[in-house]
Scaffold this active site. Structure first.
Site, short mmCIF file in Angstrom:
data_model
loop_
_atom_site.label_atom_id
_atom_site.label_comp_id
_atom_site.label_asym_id
_atom_site.label_seq_id
_atom_site.Cartn_x
_atom_site.Cartn_y
_atom_site.Cartn_z
N ARG A 89 -18.28 10.18 -15.47
CA ARG A 89 -18.73 10.42 -14.09
C ARG A 89 -17.79 11.43 -13.43
NH1 ARG A 89 -18.81 5.05 -11.51
NH2 ARG A 89 -20.79 4.80 -12.60
N ARG A 158 -13.07 5.22 -5.13
CA ARG A 158 -14.13 5.93 -5.85
C ARG A 158 -14.49 7.24 -5.13
NH1 ARG A 158 -16.99 2.47 -9.40
NH2 ARG A 158 -15.48 1.02 -10.29
N LYS A 221 -12.65 -1.93 -7.10
CA LYS A 221 -13.04 -0.62 -6.61
C LYS A 221 -13.09 -0.60 -5.08
CE LYS A 221 -17.89 -1.85 -7.39
NZ LYS A 221 -19.08 -1.56 -8.19
N LYS A 223 -14.74 1.91 -1.86
CA LYS A 223 -15.67 3.01 -1.60
C LYS A 223 -15.56 3.49 -0.15
CE LYS A 223 -18.87 1.53 -5.20
NZ LYS A 223 -20.25 1.13 -5.56
N CYS A 442 -31.02 2.51 -10.65
CA CYS A 442 -29.81 2.71 -11.46
C CYS A 442 -30.24 3.09 -12.87
CB CYS A 442 -28.95 1.46 -11.47
SG CYS A 442 -29.65 0.09 -12.44
N CYS A 448 -26.45 1.27 -20.11
CA CYS A 448 -25.51 0.44 -19.35
C CYS A 448 -25.35 -0.93 -20.01
CB CYS A 448 -26.00 0.27 -17.92
SG CYS A 448 -24.90 -0.77 -16.91
N CYS A 487 -29.39 -5.07 -12.93
CA CYS A 487 -28.55 -6.27 -12.88
C CYS A 487 -28.20 -6.52 -11.41
CB CYS A 487 -27.29 -6.09 -13.73
SG CYS A 487 -26.01 -5.06 -12.97
N CYS A 491 -25.88 -1.17 -8.01
CA CYS A 491 -25.47 0.24 -7.93
C CYS A 491 -26.46 1.09 -7.15
CB CYS A 491 -25.27 0.80 -9.34
SG CYS A 491 -23.87 0.08 -10.23
#
Length: 577
Positions: A89, A158, A221, A223, A442, A448, A487, A491
């Site tokens: 990414r 991120r 993480k 953001k 996603c 994934c 899931c 995301c």
């Protein structure tokens, strides 16, 4: 770059008593500042994978190890290891990309990424299908055009998002500048990255490698995003730290500060939930970096390092209370936040097609379904964008809705872009519904490792069937947000969509209804673990009811609450109630 606030005594103590903390904290502390044995793993040609420890450490380098799950069972039967490959990414603050960078991304995708690029919901690129022995070449190629993958994943800050509004050229440019500064300021320094991927020599120093992150980085993480009202395209309430631009008389006065957003949750774990950020005050624009330091430092020092499912900033806030958190932020800032200033969001989608900005330059926003850039028969999207990049003198801007803006086109260059649209089969509109144009998904299967069900590959087919329902109720042009994740991690930010779908098993999804059209409200589960037949029946019923009894100007998400299909969720802790 200004130095970030150094770890407090408390955070130093945390890194020195890791036997009482979670295994991921010990892994980070013992990793030699994220070096691990990655260099050695990359040299091992007997396997397409890296070691389990290096798999976790490489996330901080912006790289996920994955395998082709379509082939997993067959390879197991043949006693072969999984078809390992990697996702990388790119760090791309605010989603702004130059034509030279686009051409390099295109070159690398064709060489190593199976001739496809993915635009993400956080305004950046993902390469999929990278093989282990191609990783260095890919990252070094990015380096040639001043791009990298540092902190695109991992327990750190991120990629920083920023609203994209071509009409507000000057304001967007100013807000983007702050987003870029925040990104450069908040990422780890990571000498390990430069050593492993660029071959730089390790330099001995008496100074700490990570004066802010220390040995254990953040608990999870983090953001950051910058929004420009009236469009909440970045879903600012889903950010750990959001800055909402306040313009007065056309000039940037500063930002309202919002804290504590986050989408991730775990099915059957009621202690996990999505949460929307709270607006806690206003700061002048020159205080942005200080606010980043204070908020991230608070989470570094007080976030849960024992239970990773409870380690996001949203839980720190709910555990300690918003008043306590705000007071601690002000203490670290050394000044009080001003009262929040008025603002209004009215939408979070993209204005597609041609627009003219206040500076007189033209902008073309393309709908990129689920962010996937590839060539298809009669519709050569990837080739078209390469051709544009070869003649374009402006920029490309990735939107938070997985779309793409060819930005800053000189008026005299517009005809050339239009000719290329026709040449590559992109000139005519496909007549997408308002639902499809406000959809996101996603990646999910087959790459994934977390996916429980399809998302990117399935949502277009589901929308084909939903569009039949929309036509039957005369709702084809009605803008409704729909988002699908394979899931519960969220995301694609499904928990703030008017229609949200999260995967539970192959072909099975949870259905959520009632999110806010401009991202201001969480939705609520309506059906659990159901297949396509039940999904279509439920949406036919609710959309039909909406078509007949909606009030003037009422959005679908507002209607399903008023009509009693789901209860309004007023706080993250109520999401699972």
């Amino acid at each position: 770059m200004t130095d970030l606030i150094a770890p407090t005594d408390r955070s130093r103590d945390l890194s020195q008593s890791l036997e009482h903390l979670g295994p991921d904290e010990a892994l980070k502390a013992d990793s030699d500042q994220l070096r691990g044995t990655i260099k050695t793993s990359l040299l091992d040609r007997l396997t397409g994978s890296v070691t389990p420890t290096d798999t976790k450490l490489m996330k901080f380098h912006g790289i996920y190890q994955q395998d082709d799950r379509d082939l997993r069972d067959e390879r197991r039967r043949q006693k072969l290891e999984p078809a390992y490959q990697f996702m990388a990414r790119v760090r791309l603050p605010g989603g702004v990309c130059t034509p030279a960078q686009w051409l390099k991304l295109d070159e690398l995708a064709r060489a190593y990424g199976q001739e496809t690029l993915r635009l993400t919901t956080r305004q950046t690129f993902q390469f999929h299908w990278l093989l282990k022995h191609d990783l260095k070449a890919t990252l070094q190629g990015l380096h040639e055009v001043l791009l990298d993958t540092i902190a695109a994943c991992g327990d750190d800050s991120r990629g920083v998002m920023a609203s994209v509004n071509p009409h507000l050229s000057a304001l967007h440019a100013e807000v983007y500048r702050y987003a870029r500064q925040a990104s450069d300021h908040a990422i780890p320094r990571m000498p390990a990255y430069h050593e492993i991927w660029y071959g730089e020599e390790r330099v001995a120093s008496s100074e700490p490698e990570e004066p802010f992150y220390g040995r254990t980085y953040l608990p999870r993480k983090f953001k950051i995003g910058f929004a420009i009202p009236p469009i909440n395209d970045i879903d600012v309430y889903a950010q750990d730290l959001g800055f909402i631009a306040i313009a007065e008389r056309g000039k940037l006065a500063g930002f309202n500060v919002a804290i504590g957003g986050g989408m991730g949750r775990t099915d059957q774990a009621s202690a996990t939930y999505p949460r929307l950020a709270d607006v806690i005050g206003f700061v002048e624009a020159d205080k942005v970096l200080a606010v980043c330091d204070a908020v991230m430092g608070l989470q570094r020092d007080y976030g849960d390092r024992r239970d990773r499912s409870h380690a996001r900033f949203k839980y720190t806030i709910d555990d300690r209370g918003l008043d306590w958190i705000t007071a601690e932020i002000e203490l670290r800032l050394g000044f009080g936040l001003q009262p929040a200033r008025p603002f209004d969001f009215t939408a979070n989608g993209d204005a597609l097609g041609w627009q003219v900005g206040e500076d007189g330059r033209h902008h073309l926003t393309l709908f990129i379904e689920n962010g996937r850039i590839a060539n298809h028969p009669g519709r050569a999207l990837m080739d078209f964008l390469r051709a544009v990049a070869r003649i374009h003198t402006g920029s490309f801007r990735l939107t938070p809705n997985q779309n793409l803006i060819i930005a800053e086109i000189a008026p005299q260059a517009r005809a050339g872009i239009k000719a290329l649209l026709t040449e590559y089969g992109l000139g005519a509109s496909k007549g997408e519904s308002g639902l499809r144009l406000n959809s996101m998904a996603c990646v999910a299967l087959p790459t994934c490792g977390l996916a429980m069900a399809e998302s990117e590959r399935y949502l277009p087919h589901l929308l084909d069937k939903l569009e039949e329902i929309l036509r039957s109720h005369d709702l084809t042009d009605e803008p409704i947000t729909i988002r699908m994740s394979g899931c519960p991690n969220g995301c694609s930010r499904p928990y703030i969509a008017e229609i949200g779908l999260t995967g539970r098993a192959p072909g099975k999804y949870n259905l959520y209804l009632g999110g806010g059209f401009h991202g201001q409200r969480l939705n609520k589960m309506y059906l659990e673990n159901v297949g396509e037949t039940a999904l279509l029946a439920a949406l036919d019923k609710t959309l039909g009811h909406f078509a007949k009894e909606r009030q003037e100007g009422e959005r679908f998400g507002d209607f399903v609450i008023r009509a009693g299909y789901v209860a309004e969720v007023k706080a993250g802790r109520d999401f699972n109630a």
